[in-house]
Design a protein around this motif. Structure first.
Motif, PDB file in Angstrom:
ATOM      1  N   ALA A 107       3.715  11.103 -24.270  1.00  0.00           N
ATOM      2  CA  ALA A 107       3.540  12.336 -23.490  1.00  0.00           C
ATOM      3  C   ALA A 107       3.829  12.132 -22.009  1.00  0.00           C
ATOM      4  O   ALA A 107       4.079  13.100 -21.281  1.00  0.00           O
ATOM      5  CB  ALA A 107       2.121  12.861 -23.674  1.00  0.00           C
ATOM      6  N   ASN A 108       3.784  10.854 -21.543  1.00  0.00           N
ATOM      7  CA  ASN A 108       4.002  10.540 -20.119  1.00  0.00           C
ATOM      8  C   ASN A 108       4.998   9.385 -20.020  1.00  0.00           C
ATOM      9  O   ASN A 108       4.632   8.267 -19.634  1.00  0.00           O
ATOM     10  CB  ASN A 108       2.676  10.162 -19.454  1.00  0.00           C
ATOM     11  N   PRO A 109       6.246   9.628 -20.342  1.00  0.00           N
ATOM     12  CA  PRO A 109       7.215   8.521 -20.434  1.00  0.00           C
ATOM     13  C   PRO A 109       7.498   7.813 -19.123  1.00  0.00           C
ATOM     14  O   PRO A 109       7.999   6.687 -19.130  1.00  0.00           O
ATOM     15  CB  PRO A 109       8.480   9.221 -20.972  1.00  0.00           C
ATOM     16  N   ARG A 110       7.170   8.431 -17.980  1.00  0.00           N
ATOM     17  CA  ARG A 110       7.418   7.779 -16.689  1.00  0.00           C
ATOM     18  C   ARG A 110       6.270   6.857 -16.278  1.00  0.00           C
ATOM     19  O   ARG A 110       6.385   6.123 -15.295  1.00  0.00           O
ATOM     20  CB  ARG A 110       7.634   8.835 -15.609  1.00  0.00           C
ATOM     21  N   ALA A 111       5.174   6.888 -17.005  1.00  0.00           N
ATOM     22  CA  ALA A 111       4.020   6.044 -16.656  1.00  0.00           C
ATOM     23  C   ALA A 111       4.392   4.572 -16.771  1.00  0.00           C
ATOM     24  O   ALA A 111       5.092   4.161 -17.699  1.00  0.00           O
ATOM     25  CB  ALA A 111       2.843   6.359 -17.569  1.00  0.00           C
ATOM     26  N   ASN A 112       3.910   3.776 -15.807  1.00  0.00           N
ATOM     27  CA  ASN A 112       4.177   2.336 -15.883  1.00  0.00           C
ATOM     28  C   ASN A 112       2.929   1.487 -15.648  1.00  0.00           C
ATOM     29  O   ASN A 112       3.014   0.274 -15.544  1.00  0.00           O
ATOM     30  CB  ASN A 112       5.274   1.931 -14.900  1.00  0.00           C
ATOM     31  N   ILE A 113       1.766   2.146 -15.548  1.00  0.00           N
ATOM     32  CA  ILE A 113       0.529   1.397 -15.327  1.00  0.00           C
ATOM     33  C   ILE A 113      -0.607   2.061 -16.091  1.00  0.00           C
ATOM     34  O   ILE A 113      -0.632   3.293 -16.233  1.00  0.00           O
ATOM     35  CB  ILE A 113       0.214   1.310 -13.813  1.00  0.00           C
ATOM     36  N   ALA A 176      -1.558   3.694  -3.802  1.00  0.00           N
ATOM     37  CA  ALA A 176      -2.550   4.360  -4.654  1.00  0.00           C
ATOM     38  C   ALA A 176      -3.739   3.435  -4.862  1.00  0.00           C
ATOM     39  O   ALA A 176      -3.578   2.320  -5.378  1.00  0.00           O
ATOM     40  CB  ALA A 176      -1.931   4.740  -5.999  1.00  0.00           C
ATOM     41  N   ALA A 177      -4.933   3.864  -4.458  1.00  0.00           N
ATOM     42  CA  ALA A 177      -6.145   3.059  -4.608  1.00  0.00           C
ATOM     43  C   ALA A 177      -6.726   3.280  -6.000  1.00  0.00           C
ATOM     44  O   ALA A 177      -7.055   4.404  -6.375  1.00  0.00           O
ATOM     45  CB  ALA A 177      -7.163   3.450  -3.542  1.00  0.00           C
ATOM     46  N   PHE A 178      -6.854   2.206  -6.764  1.00  0.00           N
ATOM     47  CA  PHE A 178      -7.385   2.279  -8.121  1.00  0.00           C
ATOM     48  C   PHE A 178      -8.832   1.807  -8.175  1.00  0.00           C
ATOM     49  O   PHE A 178      -9.259   0.945  -7.412  1.00  0.00           O
ATOM     50  CB  PHE A 178      -6.545   1.411  -9.073  1.00  0.00           C
ATOM     51  N   VAL A 179      -9.580   2.345  -9.099  1.00  0.00           N
ATOM     52  CA  VAL A 179     -10.938   1.955  -9.459  1.00  0.00           C
ATOM     53  C   VAL A 179     -11.841   2.009  -8.226  1.00  0.00           C
ATOM     54  O   VAL A 179     -12.198   3.085  -7.778  1.00  0.00           O
ATOM     55  CB  VAL A 179     -10.987   0.574 -10.164  1.00  0.00           C
ATOM     56  N   LEU A 180     -12.217   0.859  -7.651  1.00  0.00           N
ATOM     57  CA  LEU A 180     -13.170   0.831  -6.545  1.00  0.00           C
ATOM     58  C   LEU A 180     -12.526   0.507  -5.197  1.00  0.00           C
ATOM     59  O   LEU A 180     -13.233   0.249  -4.222  1.00  0.00           O
ATOM     60  CB  LEU A 180     -14.264  -0.216  -6.834  1.00  0.00           C
ATOM     61  N   SER A 181     -11.202   0.530  -5.125  1.00  0.00           N
ATOM     62  CA  SER A 181     -10.521   0.143  -3.884  1.00  0.00           C
ATOM     63  C   SER A 181     -10.822   1.094  -2.740  1.00  0.00           C
ATOM     64  O   SER A 181     -10.858   2.309  -2.927  1.00  0.00           O
ATOM     65  CB  SER A 181      -9.005   0.108  -4.094  1.00  0.00           C
ATOM     66  N   SER A 182     -10.987   0.507  -1.544  1.00  0.00           N
ATOM     67  CA  SER A 182     -11.018   1.319  -0.339  1.00  0.00           C
ATOM     68  C   SER A 182      -9.637   1.915  -0.084  1.00  0.00           C
ATOM     69  O   SER A 182      -8.636   1.468  -0.648  1.00  0.00           O
ATOM     70  CB  SER A 182     -11.417   0.473   0.873  1.00  0.00           C
ATOM     71  N   ILE A 183      -9.601   2.923   0.778  1.00  0.00           N
ATOM     72  CA  ILE A 183      -8.345   3.558   1.140  1.00  0.00           C
ATOM     73  C   ILE A 183      -7.814   2.867   2.395  1.00  0.00           C
ATOM     74  O   ILE A 183      -8.504   2.805   3.410  1.00  0.00           O
ATOM     75  CB  ILE A 183      -8.555   5.062   1.381  1.00  0.00           C
ATOM     76  N   SER A 211      -2.647  -2.341  11.213  1.00  0.00           N
ATOM     77  CA  SER A 211      -1.662  -2.779  10.226  1.00  0.00           C
ATOM     78  C   SER A 211      -2.101  -2.258   8.858  1.00  0.00           C
ATOM     79  O   SER A 211      -2.752  -1.220   8.775  1.00  0.00           O
ATOM     80  CB  SER A 211      -1.541  -4.305  10.238  1.00  0.00           C
ATOM     81  N   GLY A 212      -1.745  -2.955   7.800  1.00  0.00           N
ATOM     82  CA  GLY A 212      -2.152  -2.477   6.482  1.00  0.00           C
ATOM     83  C   GLY A 212      -1.576  -3.312   5.367  1.00  0.00           C
ATOM     84  O   GLY A 212      -1.043  -4.407   5.596  1.00  0.00           O
ATOM     85  N   VAL A 213      -1.682  -2.794   4.148  1.00  0.00           N
ATOM     86  CA  VAL A 213      -1.288  -3.539   2.954  1.00  0.00           C
ATOM     87  C   VAL A 213      -0.121  -2.859   2.244  1.00  0.00           C
ATOM     88  O   VAL A 213      -0.011  -1.633   2.227  1.00  0.00           O
ATOM     89  CB  VAL A 213      -2.470  -3.705   1.975  1.00  0.00           C
ATOM     90  N   SER A 214       0.736  -3.691   1.671  1.00  0.00           N
ATOM     91  CA  SER A 214       1.804  -3.184   0.812  1.00  0.00           C
ATOM     92  C   SER A 214       1.265  -2.981  -0.594  1.00  0.00           C
ATOM     93  O   SER A 214       1.430  -1.922  -1.203  1.00  0.00           O
ATOM     94  CB  SER A 214       2.975  -4.165   0.800  1.00  0.00           C
ATOM     95  N   GLN A 215       0.587  -4.025  -1.087  1.00  0.00           N
ATOM     96  CA  GLN A 215      -0.051  -3.996  -2.405  1.00  0.00           C
ATOM     97  C   GLN A 215      -1.309  -4.860  -2.334  1.00  0.00           C
ATOM     98  O   GLN A 215      -1.352  -5.833  -1.588  1.00  0.00           O
ATOM     99  CB  GLN A 215       0.852  -4.598  -3.501  1.00  0.00           C
ATOM    100  N   THR A 216      -2.325  -4.508  -3.122  1.00  0.00           N
ATOM    101  CA  THR A 216      -3.414  -5.455  -3.378  1.00  0.00           C
ATOM    102  C   THR A 216      -3.550  -5.590  -4.881  1.00  0.00           C
ATOM    103  O   THR A 216      -3.626  -4.598  -5.610  1.00  0.00           O
ATOM    104  CB  THR A 216      -4.759  -5.021  -2.754  1.00  0.00           C
ATOM    105  N   ILE A 217      -3.548  -6.827  -5.332  1.00  0.00           N
ATOM    106  CA  ILE A 217      -3.577  -7.145  -6.757  1.00  0.00           C
ATOM    107  C   ILE A 217      -4.851  -7.917  -7.058  1.00  0.00           C
ATOM    108  O   ILE A 217      -5.025  -9.042  -6.591  1.00  0.00           O
ATOM    109  CB  ILE A 217      -2.345  -7.986  -7.156  1.00  0.00           C
ATOM    110  N   GLY A 218      -5.751  -7.323  -7.797  1.00  0.00           N
ATOM    111  CA  GLY A 218      -6.960  -8.016  -8.227  1.00  0.00           C
ATOM    112  C   GLY A 218      -6.700  -8.729  -9.540  1.00  0.00           C
ATOM    113  O   GLY A 218      -6.136  -8.139 -10.469  1.00  0.00           O
ATOM    114  N   THR A 219      -7.093  -9.982  -9.616  1.00  0.00           N
ATOM    115  CA  THR A 219      -6.828 -10.753 -10.841  1.00  0.00           C
ATOM    116  C   THR A 219      -8.009 -10.772 -11.795  1.00  0.00           C
ATOM    117  O   THR A 219      -7.877 -11.153 -12.954  1.00  0.00           O
ATOM    118  CB  THR A 219      -6.491 -12.215 -10.498  1.00  0.00           C
TER     119      THR A 219
END
Length: 514
Positions: A107-113, A176-183, A211-219
């Motif tokens: 239903a959402n073929p463009r989704a990647n995450i 895009a901030a996911f789950v509990l991420s700050s903005i 400044s700021g972030v490009s991506q934050t990746i939680g492992t």
């Protein structure tokens, strides 16, 4: 107290939505205890232990959603349920739009995450389904066995997809901030970390500096253990190195397993972009030999990152902290001797204990730095003590204190009643789904404790740090000011809060022994 149960047959509600429901219920007048979640075997056992199980709960199947409440009466129960619908309309119990990941992808073929927040016993299977559909995964689910985490991540590696988590609460992908991420502001720094509050900490200082972030990746917190092998962090480095928006890479974790540290330093050595590495407790020489900029703590990590763009952080000087400590001990009684910390963030808990032990010696905890400092009872402090209120003994059947700040109020009140308490030490971690005013929720119990100390002929010092940005819904500046106005010592960072608390205890001891 009466027990009430709502059972929704064949209805799925994810873990994050269930936590929100519990948070609202637990905050309602007349509610003693509450649980919301899928009726898995572990959840049903938890409801039994909490005294919330009845025949409906015991007979529920794993595909059923249960809300169990112990309240003063039906009127209180119905008012609480009405409040969940009013305050959290988006998480009202509903049938799912799709019954499988495959249906959702069609239903959402463009989704990647895919963001996954199912009970831990189902996380591996659902994550593998998402990976097989070509989706990167953010797995919020916790209590996933390490062998299953390894299985998920090996599949992700095979398919060239990121598996963030299990137990990943922080990710900010392409703004895009996911789950509990700050903005956060967008910027040139890509962060990959096994510590949610560690990622948030560095990102907040980058944001504050313009400044700021490009991506934050939680492992996920277990990624750098021997059994998992650092798969997600190694893939995170690859992803950030290939990301055109990332100019600098920042890596954050507690001390990795020795074999994992070797793999990470070997990968850093080959990286084409500058790397700042904060592997707390790891050997500095080994990290620097990889070519990375070494950082021993989170403040140093943020400072090293900002140095790459010619900026710096103005922390309080040692003289300023000493002056605050001298002010804090004025009026304290002879009985007051100890610091009592009640923490939300696990990494922050570790950091503040490491900071304080350099000045005041060992600190007791439910998650101590060494075994001899283990508390026999997590709710019974011994001398200088810091507890992680996000650990299972406090959160079993209840929302995490990062989401629901009222969960740690009884612990704060208890420490405030102890005549030996000189300092109450706290962290505040702002996230989009958290209470809109965590400082406001906590201040009544803090002011009551300070007033009680004065009535006993003493003075209670409250020391804290607040992690977040001015883009967060709670606004970090407003939260800090509210605490300052109430007489709380608000420090620039968690490390500095630990330094101030330790100085207060040290100077108080010197004064008493003079």
């Amino acid at each position: 107290m009466e027990r009430f149960t709502i059972l929704q047959k064949d209805t799925y509600v994810d873990s994050l939505a269930s936590l929100f429901t519990m948070s609202v219920l637990m905050d309602c007048e007349g509610v003693e205890n509450a649980y919301a979640g899928m009726a898995t075997p572990s959840s049903k056992q938890m409801m039994e232990e909490l005294g919330l199980a009845d025949d409906a709960v015991r007979g529920a199947g794993e595909n059923d959603f249960v809300i169990a409440v112990r309240a003063s009466g039906r009127e209180a129960f119905e008012a609480a349920m009405a409040k969940t619908k009013k305050e959290e309309p988006d998480i009202a119990v509903q049938k799912p739009a799709f019954s499988t990941v495959e249906e959702a992808v069609r239903a959402n073929p463009r989704a990647n995450i895919c963001s996954i927040a199912v009970p831990g016993e189902y996380a591996c299977e659902v994550t593998k389904q998402a990976l097989n559909q070509g989706l990167h995964c953010i797995v919020f689910s916790s209590n996933v066995p390490l062998e299953q985490e390894r299985e998920m991540k090996e599949l992700a590696r095979e398919k060239g997809l990121l598996c963030m988590g299990p137990d990943c609460g922080v990710a900010n992908i392409n703004g895009a901030a996911f789950v509990l991420s700050s903005i956060n502001n967008r910027g040139p720094f890509g962060i990959c970390g096994a510590s949610g509050c560690g990622i948030q900490h560095v990102a907040a200082f980058l944001h504050e500096a313009g400044s700021g972030v490009s991506q934050t990746i939680g492992t996920g917190g277990n990624d750098l253990k021997e059994q998992v092998g650092g798969i997600s962090m190694l893939m995170g480095i690859d992803a950030l190195e290939n990301d055109p928006d990332t100019e600098y890479i920042v890596l954050i974790s507690r001390k990795p397993a020795d074999s994992v540290l070797q793999a990470l330093t070997a990968r850093i050595r080959e990286c084409k972009k500058p790397v700042v590495a904060c592997f707390m407790g790891a050997d500095r020489a080994a990290v620097e030999a990889s070519g990375a900029l070494w950082a021993g703590d989170l403040d140093g990590c943020a400072q090293q990152a900002l140095s790459l763009i010619g900026k710096q952080i103005d922390f309080d000087s040692d003289e300023a902290l000493t002056a605050m400590a001298r002010s804090a001990i004025e009026g304290m009684s002879a009985q007051q001797k100890y610091v009592r910390g009640i923490y939300c963030g696990g990494t922050y808990c570790d950091e503040v204990m490491q900071t304080m032990q350099r000045t005041i010696g060992g600190v007791y905890s439910n998650c101590p730095l060494s075994p001899e400092l283990q508390l026999a009872d997590s709710r019974a402090s011994v001398k200088n003590t810091v507890v992680d209120s996000g650990e299972e003994e406090f959160t079993r059947g209840r929302p995490h204190p990062t989401l629901e700040p009222s969960m740690r109020l009884p612990l704060i009140a208890k420490e405030g009643e102890d005549p030996e308490t000189a300092v109450i030490l706290l962290d505040f971690i702002l996230t989009p789904p958290e209470h809109i005013d965590p400082a406001g929720v906590t201040l009544p119990v803090l002011t009551s404790a300070m007033e009680a100390a004065r009535a006993r002929g003493g003075r209670l010092a409250v020391v804290c740090s607040v992690l977040g940005t001015d883009a967060d819904l709670q606004n970090v500046s407003l939260q800090r000011q509210k605490l300052l106005d109430a007489g709380v010592y608000v420090c620039r960072s968690n490390r500095q809060a630990g330094q101030l608390a330790a100085k207060i205890i040290q100077l108080k001891k010197e004064r008493d022994e003079a």
